[in-house]
Write an enzyme that holds these catalytic residues in place. Structure first.
Site, PDB file in Angstrom:
ATOM      1  N   CYS A   1      -8.004  16.715 -25.731  1.00 44.89           N
ATOM      2  CA  CYS A   1      -9.134  17.507 -25.240  1.00 44.89           C
ATOM      3  C   CYS A   1      -9.095  17.558 -23.712  1.00 44.89           C
ATOM      4  O   CYS A   1      -8.270  18.277 -23.149  1.00 44.89           O
ATOM      5  CB  CYS A   1     -10.452  16.961 -25.770  1.00 44.89           C
ATOM      6  SG  CYS A   1     -10.608  15.171 -25.708  1.00 44.89           S
ATOM      7  N   SER A   2      -9.939  16.784 -23.040  1.00 43.55           N
ATOM      8  CA  SER A   2      -9.954  16.894 -21.578  1.00 43.55           C
ATOM      9  C   SER A   2     -10.425  15.602 -20.923  1.00 43.55           C
ATOM     10  O   SER A   2     -11.103  15.645 -19.903  1.00 43.55           O
ATOM     11  CB  SER A   2     -10.857  18.059 -21.159  1.00 43.55           C
ATOM     12  OG  SER A   2     -12.150  17.859 -21.692  1.00 43.55           O
ATOM     13  N   CYS A   3     -10.083  14.442 -21.504  1.00 39.08           N
ATOM     14  CA  CYS A   3     -10.529  13.165 -20.941  1.00 39.08           C
ATOM     15  C   CYS A   3     -10.025  13.042 -19.505  1.00 39.08           C
ATOM     16  O   CYS A   3      -8.852  13.301 -19.227  1.00 39.08           O
ATOM     17  CB  CYS A   3     -10.018  12.010 -21.796  1.00 39.08           C
ATOM     18  SG  CYS A   3     -10.678  12.084 -23.473  1.00 39.08           S
TER      19      CYS A   3
HETATM   20 FE    FE Z   1      -9.773  14.179 -23.975  1.00 45.53          FE
END
Ligand code: FE
Length: 216
Positions: free
Chosen positions: A118-120
């Protein structure tokens, strides 16, 4: 009466749509409007959060951490061993930095951070993640072809340099410690922080210089 020109109409239609926000931006706006309408949130709270993450936290906190590590060998050692504790010392510990590992660039190693799922992102010290970090193209290609992706950022990595890609998760995020620029020996910690770019702490920037750089 003017003739109907289908091609022209299509062009105008596309032109108008090109000025609309993206689908996700529209969805966020719609959600925000609903929450405000129902009295569940105060729009001033949202503005304050956005301002804090873009203006105050931004990547400035991360740059401070990096400049301290460049200036103080003991701090650097601590940061490499226990990043959350070392960052907490500067007063910046947050949810996104409670589980953080710092990876150091050297003459023979370059580190690149991605979140394939995702976009951690360590937003507590780097602020809002750039749009490209969340894009599917970056998330997949950073793993398959890191050198190609880096080249598109203008960073050409010599074949002799090993590229290490770190996949962030909600449990463990990464921060790149870039190399201290040559010719920066006389600079203060504050001046050093001004040389650190956001991308250098993600790994999509490498060779910082003592003259240029800065948060971008
Ligand atoms: Fe992520």
């Amino acid at each position: 009466m003017p003739e109907y020109d289908a091609k022209k109409v299509t062009e105008i239609h596309q032109h108008l749509h090109s000025h609309l926000p993206s689908d996700s931006a529209l969805r966020v706006k719609a959600l925000e409007s609903l929450l405000v309408d129902k009295g569940l949130i105060d729009p001033r709270t949202i503005d304050a959060w956005v301002e804090a993450y873009t203006e105050e936290i931004g990547p400035k906190r991360g740059a401070h951490v990096i400049a301290r590590a460049w200036s103080d060998p003991n701090y650097k050692q601590w940061l490499m061993k226990d990043a959350p504790a070392a960052i907490d010392k500067l007063g910046y510990l947050g949810n996104a930095t409670a589980h953080l590992k710092v990876v150091e660039n050297t003459d023979s190693i370059h580190n690149l951070v991605v979140c394939t799922l995702c976009s951690c992102y360590p937003f507590s010290i780097l602020g809002v993640a750039p749009a490209w970090y969340k894009a599917a193209a970056y998330r997949s290609r950073a793993v398959r072809d890191p050198r190609g992706v880096l080249a598109e950022f203008g960073v050409v990595i010599d074949d002799k340099i090993e590229v290490r890609v770190w996949d962030s998760t909600a449990e463990l995020r990464y921060l790149v410690l870039p190399q201290r620029p040559a010719g920066s020996d006389d600079l203060s910690e504050g001046e050093l922080a001004g040389l650190v770019t956001r991308n250098s702490m993600i790994g999509t920037d490498r060779d910082l210089t003592a003259k240029t750089g800065g948060i971008s």
